[in-house]
Each structure stands twice: as C-alpha cells, then as structure tokens.
Design a protein around this motif. Structure first.
Motif, PDB file in Angstrom:
ATOM      1  N   ASN A  27     -12.056   1.743   2.071  1.00 23.93           N
ATOM      2  CA  ASN A  27     -11.417   2.039   3.364  1.00 23.93           C
ATOM      3  C   ASN A  27     -11.595   0.902   4.369  1.00 23.93           C
ATOM      4  O   ASN A  27     -12.093   1.097   5.477  1.00 23.93           O
ATOM      5  N   GLU A  29      -8.876  -1.192   5.340  1.00 25.21           N
ATOM      6  CA  GLU A  29      -7.515  -1.684   5.499  1.00 25.21           C
ATOM      7  C   GLU A  29      -7.356  -2.618   6.696  1.00 25.21           C
ATOM      8  O   GLU A  29      -6.467  -3.457   6.716  1.00 25.21           O
ATOM      9  N   ASP A  51     -11.779  -1.557  -5.631  1.00 25.51           N
ATOM     10  CA  ASP A  51     -11.519  -0.486  -4.676  1.00 25.51           C
ATOM     11  C   ASP A  51     -12.215   0.789  -5.137  1.00 25.51           C
ATOM     12  O   ASP A  51     -11.937   1.308  -6.220  1.00 25.51           O
ATOM     13  N   SER A  54     -10.563   4.193  -2.192  1.00 25.67           N
ATOM     14  CA  SER A  54     -10.158   4.234  -0.783  1.00 25.67           C
ATOM     15  C   SER A  54      -9.021   5.226  -0.596  1.00 25.67           C
ATOM     16  O   SER A  54      -8.135   5.350  -1.444  1.00 25.67           O
ATOM     17  N   TYR A  55      -9.037   5.914   0.537  1.00 22.12           N
ATOM     18  CA  TYR A  55      -7.938   6.831   0.846  1.00 22.12           C
ATOM     19  C   TYR A  55      -7.001   6.255   1.896  1.00 22.12           C
ATOM     20  O   TYR A  55      -6.040   6.911   2.303  1.00 22.12           O
ATOM     21  N   ASP A  56      -7.254   5.017   2.351  1.00 21.19           N
ATOM     22  CA  ASP A  56      -6.337   4.367   3.277  1.00 21.19           C
ATOM     23  C   ASP A  56      -5.522   3.316   2.507  1.00 21.19           C
ATOM     24  O   ASP A  56      -5.380   3.400   1.293  1.00 21.19           O
ATOM     25  N   ARG A  57      -5.000   2.302   3.193  1.00 18.70           N
ATOM     26  CA  ARG A  57      -4.122   1.327   2.558  1.00 18.70           C
ATOM     27  C   ARG A  57      -4.876   0.062   2.118  1.00 18.70           C
ATOM     28  O   ARG A  57      -4.287  -1.002   1.982  1.00 18.70           O
ATOM     29  N   THR A  58      -6.171   0.189   1.873  1.00 20.14           N
ATOM     30  CA  THR A  58      -6.963  -0.963   1.450  1.00 20.14           C
ATOM     31  C   THR A  58      -6.372  -1.631   0.217  1.00 20.14           C
ATOM     32  O   THR A  58      -6.172  -2.856   0.187  1.00 20.14           O
ATOM     33  N   ALA A  60      -3.342  -1.496  -1.172  1.00 23.02           N
ATOM     34  CA  ALA A  60      -2.022  -2.079  -0.968  1.00 23.02           C
ATOM     35  C   ALA A  60      -2.105  -3.372  -0.165  1.00 23.02           C
ATOM     36  O   ALA A  60      -1.433  -4.367  -0.481  1.00 23.02           O
ATOM     37  N   LYS A  61      -2.927  -3.392   0.864  1.00 22.22           N
ATOM     38  CA  LYS A  61      -3.037  -4.588   1.697  1.00 22.22           C
ATOM     39  C   LYS A  61      -3.714  -5.728   0.946  1.00 22.22           C
ATOM     40  O   LYS A  61      -3.329  -6.896   1.102  1.00 22.22           O
ATOM     41  N   LYS A  63      -3.650  -6.233  -2.301  1.00 25.16           N
ATOM     42  CA  LYS A  63      -2.688  -6.723  -3.286  1.00 25.16           C
ATOM     43  C   LYS A  63      -1.621  -7.590  -2.620  1.00 25.16           C
ATOM     44  O   LYS A  63      -1.265  -8.661  -3.131  1.00 25.16           O
TER      45      LYS A  63
END
Length: 267
Positions: A27, A29, A51, A54-58, A60-61, A63
């Motif tokens: 988490n 992000e 990772d 994580s339940y946020d956009r960690t 995706a960001k 990557k």
C-alpha cells in the motif's frame, strides 16, 4: 558515525556485475512509482517490486513506472506467505538473478540520486558483503528526530550486546546492498526484525568488518505514529535478545520446499 579505522573500504566501482533491485511494497501507491523511477536511473539489470497483497494501486503504479511486479504469492508459490517485511525480502532474493541485490524501501519521498550505484560500489572489495545506507532522518522541526526505534532500541542494545557493531549509525536502514550469494546463505526474520537479523548473520558468518555504510544524505519517508512502533521495537529487541524466539525463513540455499508449509523457527 564511521566504521573503525581498520575497517576495509571499497573505493572502487563494482564493475559490470548485474544488480537486482528489490522493493518490498504494501500500500505505497503514493511513492512507489517515484522510487522505481529513481532506481531506474542507475540502469540495474532488474527492478522487482514484491507486492504483499496491497489493496491500493501500488502494483499498477510500480508496473507503469517500469518495474517487474510480483505478488509475493507468485514467488515460491507452494509456500504460503507469512505476514511481514522480511517475508517479502526473502521472496525478493528468491526471485532475483543479479550478483548483487539492492533493497530499497517503497515509501521514500526523495530517493537520493544514484542510490543503487552508491550502495553497490563498495562491494568491489571482496571482503565486503553488506553495505548499509546511512543518512539523517528529520521528523517535524527536528532535523535528526526520525529513527526512533533505531535510537531507542536498536543502537542501545547493540552497544550493550554487540559492541563490535555499535559503530553502525543506521543498522535498521531499509536501503542496503548484499552479494546475492551472501543473502541466500542467511535466514530471514519474517517481520521488521529482518534488517537487524541480516546485520547479525553477516557479521557472524563473515566478521563485523564485512559490513560498511554509505552516506546517502537525508532520508524523507513516511513516519508512523509512536503507537504503531511497539511491534517494530519488540521485533528488533527479540532478534538481539532471544533469536530462538524469532520466526524465520531458512537460507534459500538450504531450501527444502517439501518441509516448508510454515515458517521455521531460527536455529
């Protein structure tokens, strides 16, 4: 604080050895992409973000910023993960392929320039196995007020119990470089005691002079409230006072996958 006068320093560059950067993340992000972009400037062979669900956009960001993102369940998938930072680092070493492994925390707000090159450079000296970052850690208006667990738990216990390591100014630094072969030879404490555990194990295996520090200036990162630091302090104290009570993953070089349905206790 500096190492003893007879401490071997590696003044040379580490040459063209391949470097794997491992960034444990949960988490983060708000900062992880910036950290990935910063380490990319040093052109390591690979940047791996582990990772930890994580339940946020960690993920995706990270990557999008250019990292290879692995959920910790993808590394050694037959072994269920155990909650903890050390678990993510252990799996990161398992996934890494470079001769050197550099760990960098995902919550850095202003990663120093050339962080990877500066941490790896001393490893050109074959006598060195672990390079820890040292830095100043501001907190609010106090330019040196950060690192409360370091100053109030880790360093006092090192002075009392392991004086040969008491020169370390940031023994819990999350930014450090190891030879991958050395990392694979050490057990990993699964929680926040992992950094202290590695310092002790490297010193035990190779001697205290196998460790050095590199000054990276000032560290700006997320500070947790005091109420959340109790578990961290307990973990650090346990590593130093009662290692047998620490939950550890075994050295990767001795991994018997069929016997690892749960973390092992330190031997």
């Amino acid at each position: 604080m500096t190492p003893p006068a007879d401490h071997p320093h590696g003044a040379r560059h580490a040459g063209e050895k391949e470097v794997s950067v491992v960034i444990p993340a949960l988490n983060e992000e708000a900062t992880v992409a910036h950290v990935v972009e910063a380490v990319r400037q040093d052109d390591p062979a690979e940047i791996i973000v582990i990772d930890s669900d994580s339940y946020d956009r960690t993920a995706a960001k990270a990557k999008a910023a250019g990292a290879t993102v692995l959920n910790w369940r993808e590394v050694l998938p037959e072994i269920p993960p155990h909650a903890g930072k050390g678990e993510a680092l252990w799996r990161g070493v398992a996934a890494a392929r470079g001769e050197y492994v550099v760990f960098v925390d995902a919550d850095l707000r202003t990663p120093p320039p050339n962080i990877v090159k500066r941490l790896v450079a001393p490893l050109a000296d074959p006598a060195l196995h672990l390079v820890k970052a040292t830095y100043r850690r501001p907190l609010g208006d106090d330019p040196r007020g950060g690192g409360r667990v370091t100053e109030l738990t880790a360093k006092p216990l090192l002075r009392l119990l392991r004086p040969e390591l008491s020169w370390l100014s940031q023994p819990l630094a999350g930014e450090y470089a190891l030879r991958r072969s050395s990392a694979r030879a050490c057990p990993f404490v699964v929680d926040f005691g992992v950094e202290m555990g590695l310092v002790l194990d490297i010193a035990e295996r190779f001697g205290a002079t196998a460790i050095t520090e590199v000054d990276l200036g000032v560290k700006h990162h997320k500070h947790r409230p005091l109420s959340e630091l109790t578990h961290t302090a307990d973990s650090i104290a346990t590593v130093l006072l009662d290692r047998q009570a620490c939950t550890c993953r075994p050295p990767l070089d001795s991994l018997d996958r069929g016997a690892l349905s749960a973390p092992n206790r330190a031997r």
